[in-house]
Design a protein around this motif. Structure first.
Motif, PDB file in Angstrom:
ATOM      1  N   CYS A  11       0.839  -1.024   0.078  1.00  0.00           N
ATOM      2  CA  CYS A  11       0.075  -0.087  -0.007  1.00  0.00           C
ATOM      3  C   CYS A  11       1.022   1.382   0.057  1.00  0.00           C
ATOM      4  O   CYS A  11       0.658   2.227  -0.726  1.00  0.00           O
ATOM      5  N   GLU A  12       1.962   1.199   0.926  1.00  0.00           N
ATOM      6  CA  GLU A  12       2.714   2.474   1.079  1.00  0.00           C
ATOM      7  C   GLU A  12       3.732   2.510  -0.435  1.00  0.00           C
ATOM      8  O   GLU A  12       3.921   3.644  -0.817  1.00  0.00           O
ATOM      9  N   VAL A  19      -2.982   7.606  -4.549  1.00  0.00           N
ATOM     10  CA  VAL A  19      -3.509   9.254  -4.388  1.00  0.00           C
ATOM     11  C   VAL A  19      -4.077   9.662  -5.815  1.00  0.00           C
ATOM     12  O   VAL A  19      -4.963  10.092  -5.567  1.00  0.00           O
ATOM     13  N   GLY A  20      -3.283   9.482  -6.815  1.00  0.00           N
ATOM     14  CA  GLY A  20      -4.151   9.629  -8.163  1.00  0.00           C
ATOM     15  C   GLY A  20      -5.398   9.099  -8.265  1.00  0.00           C
ATOM     16  O   GLY A  20      -6.314   9.803  -8.971  1.00  0.00           O
ATOM     17  N   LEU A  21      -5.518   7.812  -8.049  1.00  0.00           N
ATOM     18  CA  LEU A  21      -6.783   6.983  -8.066  1.00  0.00           C
ATOM     19  C   LEU A  21      -8.023   7.851  -7.342  1.00  0.00           C
ATOM     20  O   LEU A  21      -9.066   8.107  -7.606  1.00  0.00           O
ATOM     21  N   LEU A  22      -7.478   8.271  -6.043  1.00  0.00           N
ATOM     22  CA  LEU A  22      -8.728   8.912  -5.219  1.00  0.00           C
ATOM     23  C   LEU A  22      -9.127  10.165  -5.644  1.00  0.00           C
ATOM     24  O   LEU A  22     -10.028  10.644  -5.782  1.00  0.00           O
ATOM     25  N   PHE A  46      -4.913  10.181   3.966  1.00  0.00           N
ATOM     26  CA  PHE A  46      -5.989   9.020   3.933  1.00  0.00           C
ATOM     27  C   PHE A  46      -5.097   7.795   3.579  1.00  0.00           C
ATOM     28  O   PHE A  46      -5.516   6.630   4.317  1.00  0.00           O
ATOM     29  N   TRP A  47      -4.259   7.660   2.515  1.00  0.00           N
ATOM     30  CA  TRP A  47      -3.706   6.464   2.313  1.00  0.00           C
ATOM     31  C   TRP A  47      -3.016   5.866   3.346  1.00  0.00           C
ATOM     32  O   TRP A  47      -2.529   4.872   3.612  1.00  0.00           O
ATOM     33  N   ARG A  48      -1.922   6.726   3.978  1.00  0.00           N
ATOM     34  CA  ARG A  48      -1.298   6.582   5.058  1.00  0.00           C
ATOM     35  C   ARG A  48      -2.133   5.696   6.081  1.00  0.00           C
ATOM     36  O   ARG A  48      -1.924   4.771   6.855  1.00  0.00           O
ATOM     37  N   LYS A  59      -8.132  -4.219   8.452  1.00  0.00           N
ATOM     38  CA  LYS A  59      -8.732  -3.826   7.268  1.00  0.00           C
ATOM     39  C   LYS A  59      -8.199  -4.686   5.995  1.00  0.00           C
ATOM     40  O   LYS A  59      -6.729  -4.830   6.119  1.00  0.00           O
ATOM     41  N   ARG A  60      -8.643  -4.851   4.876  1.00  0.00           N
ATOM     42  CA  ARG A  60      -8.197  -5.643   3.760  1.00  0.00           C
ATOM     43  C   ARG A  60      -8.170  -4.486   2.323  1.00  0.00           C
ATOM     44  O   ARG A  60      -9.120  -3.761   2.495  1.00  0.00           O
ATOM     45  N   LEU A  61      -7.086  -4.387   1.772  1.00  0.00           N
ATOM     46  CA  LEU A  61      -7.157  -3.658   0.560  1.00  0.00           C
ATOM     47  C   LEU A  61      -6.941  -4.448  -0.390  1.00  0.00           C
ATOM     48  O   LEU A  61      -5.936  -5.460  -0.627  1.00  0.00           O
ATOM     49  N   LEU A  62      -7.686  -4.390  -1.448  1.00  0.00           N
ATOM     50  CA  LEU A  62      -7.577  -5.177  -2.641  1.00  0.00           C
ATOM     51  C   LEU A  62      -7.358  -4.230  -3.976  1.00  0.00           C
ATOM     52  O   LEU A  62      -7.760  -3.112  -3.980  1.00  0.00           O
ATOM     53  N   LEU A  63      -6.301  -4.591  -4.763  1.00  0.00           N
ATOM     54  CA  LEU A  63      -6.305  -3.736  -5.788  1.00  0.00           C
ATOM     55  C   LEU A  63      -6.567  -4.479  -7.155  1.00  0.00           C
ATOM     56  O   LEU A  63      -6.097  -5.659  -7.360  1.00  0.00           O
ATOM     57  N   ALA A  64      -6.847  -3.840  -8.253  1.00  0.00           N
ATOM     58  CA  ALA A  64      -7.191  -4.465  -9.622  1.00  0.00           C
ATOM     59  C   ALA A  64      -5.849  -3.788 -10.359  1.00  0.00           C
ATOM     60  O   ALA A  64      -5.700  -2.567 -10.437  1.00  0.00           O
ATOM     61  N   LEU A  65      -5.068  -4.724 -10.811  1.00  0.00           N
ATOM     62  CA  LEU A  65      -3.886  -4.271 -11.596  1.00  0.00           C
ATOM     63  C   LEU A  65      -3.908  -4.721 -13.126  1.00  0.00           C
ATOM     64  O   LEU A  65      -4.621  -5.752 -13.359  1.00  0.00           O
TER      65      LEU A  65
END
Length: 178
Positions: A11-12, A19-22, A46-48, A59-65
């Motif tokens: 995430c970091e 940041v760009g996505l949000l 926010f992302w930190r 929390k779980r963070l899922l990303l689509a790549l």
């Protein structure tokens, strides 16, 4: 497209893209808890916080790549840790780059989020979205989410206009033991 479950370190590492996505989502009218213009430092903060929640196992963070490893979208699952609510989780911040919308990215993220919830033993998901253009009511209805209710003037859309929200839920089957 590939969906990944992110560690706090990932995430970091992905923070500039996140940041760009949000900022892209808010700029294009998505009601995400922020108004436009969204300052870069506010998005970074926010992302930190998300990375800290992932590190704390809350929390779980899922990303689509995409095929090149670039972030197309993301979704979060906030795990309830109190003893009376360990069967539920909240779906948060389902984001897809404006240019990548309507290509199945959000649906793929939601399917992966539901699978992750079941792995975590969660049988009830809930979420809220803004009523109107900034929200995603039809999207969640198409995924089988049921309306629980809503609150008038719940939050401001990115343009500052107060909007009602709609609260959705979905029951999930218990995961089969492996």
């Amino acid at each position: 497209m590939k969906i990944i479950l992110c560690s706090a370190a990932e995430c970091e590492r992905c923070q500039p893209e996140l940041v760009g996505l949000l900022r892209d989502a808010v700029q294009h009218g998505a009601s995400m808890g922020f108004t436009w213009p969204l300052a870069e430092d506010e998005a970074e903060s926010f992302w930190r916080g998300v990375a800290e929640s992932v590190a704390a196992d809350n929390k779980r963070l899922l990303l689509a790549l995409d095929e090149n490893g670039k972030v197309l979208g993301g979704a979060q699952l906030a795990l309830e840790r109190r003893s009376n609510g360990r069967h539920r989780a909240e779906v948060q911040k389902v984001l897809v780059w404006h240019a990548a919308r309507r290509r199945g990215v959000g649906a793929a993220l939601m399917a992966a989020l539901e699978r992750e919830a079941m792995v975590e033993g969660r049988t009830l998901l809930f979420l809220d979205t803004s009523v109107g253009a900034g929200g995603a009511e039809e999207f969640y209805r198409q995924l089988g989410y049921q309306v629980a209710g809503g609150i008038p003037d719940y939050a401001a859309d990115p343009d500052g206009q107060l909007r009602a929200n709609v609260i959705f839920y979905k029951r999930l089957p218990r995961a089969s033991p492996s």
